[in-house]
Design a protein around this motif. Structure first.
Motif, PDB file in Angstrom:
ATOM      1  N   SER A 168       0.825  -1.209   0.000  1.00 55.46           N
ATOM      2  CA  SER A 168       0.000   0.000   0.000  1.00 55.46           C
ATOM      3  C   SER A 168       0.856   1.256   0.000  1.00 55.46           C
ATOM      4  N   LEU A 169       2.114   1.143   0.443  1.00 55.81           N
ATOM      5  CA  LEU A 169       3.047   2.278   0.455  1.00 55.81           C
ATOM      6  C   LEU A 169       3.974   2.256  -0.757  1.00 55.81           C
ATOM      7  N   GLY A 170       3.705   1.384  -1.710  1.00 54.94           N
ATOM      8  CA  GLY A 170       4.527   1.318  -2.914  1.00 54.94           C
ATOM      9  C   GLY A 170       5.821   0.561  -2.734  1.00 54.94           C
ATOM     10  N   ARG A 171       5.933  -0.234  -1.675  1.00 58.20           N
ATOM     11  CA  ARG A 171       7.126  -1.027  -1.424  1.00 58.20           C
ATOM     12  C   ARG A 171       6.845  -2.494  -1.748  1.00 58.20           C
ATOM     13  N   GLY A 172       7.875  -3.323  -1.645  1.00 60.11           N
ATOM     14  CA  GLY A 172       7.728  -4.735  -1.957  1.00 60.11           C
ATOM     15  C   GLY A 172       7.933  -5.601  -0.737  1.00 60.11           C
ATOM     16  N   ALA A 173       7.548  -6.867  -0.857  1.00 60.17           N
ATOM     17  CA  ALA A 173       7.704  -7.821   0.243  1.00 60.17           C
ATOM     18  C   ALA A 173       7.741  -9.231  -0.320  1.00 60.17           C
ATOM     19  N   THR A 174       8.355 -10.113   0.424  1.00 60.95           N
ATOM     20  CA  THR A 174       8.319 -11.534   0.075  1.00 60.95           C
ATOM     21  C   THR A 174       8.587 -12.374   1.311  1.00 60.95           C
ATOM     22  N   GLY A 175       7.902 -13.501   1.419  1.00 66.53           N
ATOM     23  CA  GLY A 175       8.110 -14.414   2.524  1.00 66.53           C
ATOM     24  C   GLY A 175       9.290 -15.332   2.257  1.00 66.53           C
ATOM     25  N   LEU A 176       9.990 -15.710   3.316  1.00 67.77           N
ATOM     26  CA  LEU A 176      11.199 -16.518   3.183  1.00 67.77           C
ATOM     27  C   LEU A 176      11.252 -17.581   4.276  1.00 67.77           C
ATOM     28  N   THR A 177      11.937 -18.671   3.969  1.00 65.86           N
ATOM     29  CA  THR A 177      12.246 -19.659   4.983  1.00 65.86           C
ATOM     30  C   THR A 177      13.692 -19.463   5.451  1.00 65.86           C
ATOM     31  N   PHE A 178      14.217 -20.335   6.320  1.00 64.25           N
ATOM     32  CA  PHE A 178      15.388 -19.934   7.097  1.00 64.25           C
ATOM     33  C   PHE A 178      16.105 -21.143   7.683  1.00 64.25           C
ATOM     34  N   TYR A 179      17.318 -20.896   8.144  1.00 60.05           N
ATOM     35  CA  TYR A 179      18.032 -21.834   8.996  1.00 60.05           C
ATOM     36  C   TYR A 179      17.534 -21.636  10.421  1.00 60.05           C
ATOM     37  N   ASP A 180      16.834 -22.625  10.963  1.00 61.14           N
ATOM     38  CA  ASP A 180      16.114 -22.456  12.228  1.00 61.14           C
ATOM     39  C   ASP A 180      17.030 -22.053  13.387  1.00 61.14           C
ATOM     40  N   ASP A 181      17.949 -22.922  13.738  1.00 65.48           N
ATOM     41  CA  ASP A 181      18.757 -22.684  14.939  1.00 65.48           C
ATOM     42  C   ASP A 181      19.697 -21.496  14.775  1.00 65.48           C
ATOM     43  N   ASP A 182      20.214 -21.296  13.575  1.00 67.33           N
ATOM     44  CA  ASP A 182      21.108 -20.152  13.350  1.00 67.33           C
ATOM     45  C   ASP A 182      20.364 -18.834  13.518  1.00 67.33           C
ATOM     46  N   THR A 183      19.092 -18.809  13.099  1.00 67.60           N
ATOM     47  CA  THR A 183      18.302 -17.585  13.248  1.00 67.60           C
ATOM     48  C   THR A 183      18.049 -17.289  14.723  1.00 67.60           C
ATOM     49  N   ALA A 184      17.656 -18.302  15.480  1.00 66.11           N
ATOM     50  CA  ALA A 184      17.428 -18.097  16.918  1.00 66.11           C
ATOM     51  C   ALA A 184      18.704 -17.641  17.608  1.00 66.11           C
ATOM     52  N   LYS A 185      19.824 -18.234  17.222  1.00 68.98           N
ATOM     53  CA  LYS A 185      21.104 -17.863  17.829  1.00 68.98           C
ATOM     54  C   LYS A 185      21.470 -16.416  17.509  1.00 68.98           C
ATOM     55  N   PHE A 186      21.183 -15.973  16.282  1.00 72.28           N
ATOM     56  CA  PHE A 186      21.548 -14.604  15.901  1.00 72.28           C
ATOM     57  C   PHE A 186      20.859 -13.576  16.791  1.00 72.28           C
ATOM     58  N   PHE A 187      19.606 -13.809  17.150  1.00 65.68           N
ATOM     59  CA  PHE A 187      18.856 -12.833  17.938  1.00 65.68           C
ATOM     60  C   PHE A 187      18.965 -13.084  19.447  1.00 65.68           C
ATOM     61  N   SER A 188      19.718 -14.069  19.838  1.00 60.12           N
ATOM     62  CA  SER A 188      19.922 -14.328  21.265  1.00 60.12           C
ATOM     63  C   SER A 188      21.018 -13.404  21.804  1.00 60.12           C
ATOM     64  N   PRO A 189      21.004 -13.113  23.112  1.00 61.52           N
ATOM     65  CA  PRO A 189      20.215 -13.778  24.151  1.00 61.52           C
ATOM     66  C   PRO A 189      18.767 -13.316  24.276  1.00 61.52           C
ATOM     67  N   HIS A 190      18.398 -12.223  23.591  1.00 62.75           N
ATOM     68  CA  HIS A 190      17.031 -11.724  23.738  1.00 62.75           C
ATOM     69  C   HIS A 190      16.014 -12.778  23.312  1.00 62.75           C
ATOM     70  N   ALA A 191      16.325 -13.522  22.264  1.00 66.57           N
ATOM     71  CA  ALA A 191      15.389 -14.507  21.725  1.00 66.57           C
ATOM     72  C   ALA A 191      15.632 -15.909  22.277  1.00 66.57           C
ATOM     73  N   ALA A 192      16.342 -16.022  23.357  1.00 63.88           N
ATOM     74  CA  ALA A 192      16.628 -17.339  23.927  1.00 63.88           C
ATOM     75  C   ALA A 192      15.328 -18.091  24.209  1.00 63.88           C
ATOM     76  N   GLY A 193      15.270 -19.337  23.796  1.00 65.59           N
ATOM     77  CA  GLY A 193      14.083 -20.151  24.004  1.00 65.59           C
ATOM     78  C   GLY A 193      13.023 -19.995  22.953  1.00 65.59           C
ATOM     79  N   LYS A 194      13.231 -19.112  21.985  1.00 64.48           N
ATOM     80  CA  LYS A 194      12.236 -18.878  20.934  1.00 64.48           C
ATOM     81  C   LYS A 194      12.668 -19.546  19.626  1.00 64.48           C
ATOM     82  N   SER A 195      11.692 -19.798  18.786  1.00 61.42           N
ATOM     83  CA  SER A 195      11.944 -20.423  17.485  1.00 61.42           C
ATOM     84  C   SER A 195      11.419 -19.515  16.379  1.00 61.42           C
TER      85      SER A 195
END
Length: 505
Positions: A461-488
């Motif tokens: 609606s703002l003239g920008r683009g988007a796309t959904g993506l999949t991921f490396y599960d554990d590496d993603t959780a690790k990147f945002f830790s310690p804040h995301a500790a315990g999250k998937s």
């Protein structure tokens, strides 16, 4: 086994994780000769042609995303309004030939453009539509009649006597045909089916809001009862969610006795591959008895305490009038295939996040949280962030240029590196499952899909683009830790400036 045997979801989640090693040790080769048909067709059934001369909503998309008509709104629903809602959720918006393959693109995004979600309608108080249960066909904009009668009492009984269903003018049921998605994504496709249902619900909820019609998402119900009513087997096609639309003060008529549905549908393809891990996950997350439904609807989440952020960054949002109309946005929406490594403004990002973060009216609690990597956002320092939905602010977790990490985490796709911001929806799955059983696993992925679908709409609606993506599960959780500790991580969404609008879905 039953819904409260949460080892089922734990095992499934571990088995379907992506890692740097797993994607290389188990490469996927698509057999195009057995690709499933994207439409469900009942060749011997009568159908109702829906209006084709539609004027989609002129309400700003951001207004529709922020709106939630009251549950007791008595606004009437006629066949035109119902058609607009169905079209905005799952309508066929355009066709395109790519590499000799014909693609039919629909109103809501779908992983791999595979569209596993089917839509059914139990109409009770819809002007111009006979009371009954129908299957929506996006290919020709028709509804196929499956059963006659008012089915609200039956549906409500299956959903712990949910008041919104008893009063609804129509109830929409979403199911998933797994083979459409497993053809490409194998057992991990169970996650993707709930993403796809969520993005469809994002469109549906916005379209209903634009009509002034209330909508409630319902995920706790007796699966066998609804499978029987819709004539689905619960294995190849399974229940996902219900949506109660509108409200009427007229009491429902007694529901008919549901005989076995004898209508045949055309098989969607030959040589279907059965993924037992997926079927086991679905079987162990079904609710078979009313006591199980009651246990889920009465459950409460464990308290989650976190200190208030000390460095919350608040950013002004744009006016709703800066956005395109909802109808125009849905018709323009695609999935961006290449980003330009150009910045968006902090105000645009804040608007997208604020517009997409409201929890829907639903029978399940909020389960997900939002993290992001800002690659190129004017007015916001490059780095990793947590988005606080209540405060509508960004908490800086670590500063730095993480384009390389963003590209790596989304299975080393350039989209993550080139986008302006990479949004990651995450959840404490153990917390969700302790409260809701295996059903919590489904609900978390569905909720992530709803938030991502709303972000899609806000971005376009703002003239920008988007796309959904999949991921490396554990590496993603690790990147945002310690804040995301315990999250998937549940779902990624890349936002930014398309390299060319010709390179969108």
């Amino acid at each position: 086994m039953a819904n409260d045997y949460i080892d089922a979801a734990r095992v499934y989640h571990e088995l379907t994780k992506h890692s740097y090693t797993s994607v290389r040790s188990s490469p996927q080769f698509l057999d195009w000769d057995i690709k499933p048909m994207p439409y469900k067709i009942y060749p011997g059934a009568s159908s109702l042609a829906l209006p084709r001369d539609l004027s989609l909503s002129a309400m700003p998309a951001l207004t529709a995303l922020a709106s939630a008509p009251p549950a007791d709104s008595m606004i009437a629903i006629d066949i035109e309004a119902l058609t607009r809602i169905l079209f905005c959720a799952d309508g066929l918006t355009r066709r395109r030939s790519v590499g000799g393959e014909d693609y039919h693109f629909r109103a809501a995004p779908s992983a791999g453009a595979l569209y596993p979600i089917e839509v059914y309608v139990a109409a009770s108080e819809v002007d111009g539509v006979e009371r009954g249960v129908y299957h929506f066909s996006p290919a020709d904009l028709r509804m196929t009649g499956l059963r006659r009668g008012d089915w609200r009492e039956y549906l409500a009984r299956a959903a712990a006597n949910r008041p919104s269903i008893l009063a609804a003018r129509a109830v929409i049921a979403l199911t998933s045909i797994y083979w459409r998605s497993t053809w490409k994504y194998r057992a991990r496709a169970y996650r993707y089916c709930f993403w796809d249902a969520g993005t469809m619900l994002a469109n549906l909820l916005a379209a209903a809001a634009a009509e002034g019609i209330s909508a409630e998402v319902i995920t706790a119900f007796e699966d066998p009862a609804l499978e029987h009513m819709l004539g689905i087997d619960g294995q190849r096609e399974g229940m996902v969610a219900l949506v109660a639309l509108g409200a009427s003060d007229a009491p429902p008529e007694p529901s008919p006795t549901p005989e076995a549905l004898v209508l045949e549908s055309i098989p969607i393809g030959d040589n279907e591959v059965i993924y037992n891990d997926l079927l086991r996950m679905h079987r162990e997350s079904r609710l078979a008895r009313s006591a199980e439904v009651q246990a889920v609807t009465s459950a409460s989440l464990d308290d989650e305490s976190r200190p208030a952020p000390s460095n919350l960054i608040e950013v002004a949002t744009l006016s709703d009038d800066d956005a395109m109309r909802l109808g125009e946005t849905i018709l323009r929406r695609g999935s961006t295939r290449a980003f330009a490594q150009a910045p968006i403004s902090a105000e645009e990002l804040a608007t997208i996040m604020a517009s997409s973060s409201r929890h829907p009216r639903a029978d399940c609690p909020r389960l997900t949280e939002t993290y992001l990597i800002a690659n190129a956002v004017d007015g916001l320092q490059a780095g990793a962030y947590y988005y606080d939905r209540e405060a509508r602010g960004f908490e800086l977790l670590k500063a730095g240029n993480f384009r390389g990490e963003a590209g790596y985490l989304c299975l080393e796709q350039p989209l993550g590196m080139d986008c302006s911001a990479l949004v990651v929806y995450m959840a404490d799955l153990e917390r969700a499952m302790r409260a809701l059983g295996n059903r919590g696993y489904r609900d978390a992925h569905l909720e992530a899909g709803i938030h991502a679908g709303r972000a899609y709409l806000a971005a376009y609606s703002l003239g920008r683009g988007a796309t959904g993506l999949t991921f490396y599960d554990d590496d993603t959780a690790k990147f945002f830790s310690p804040h995301a500790a315990g999250k998937s991580p549940l779902l990624m969404l890349a936002l930014g400036v398309p390299r060319s609008f010709a390179q969108t879905e």
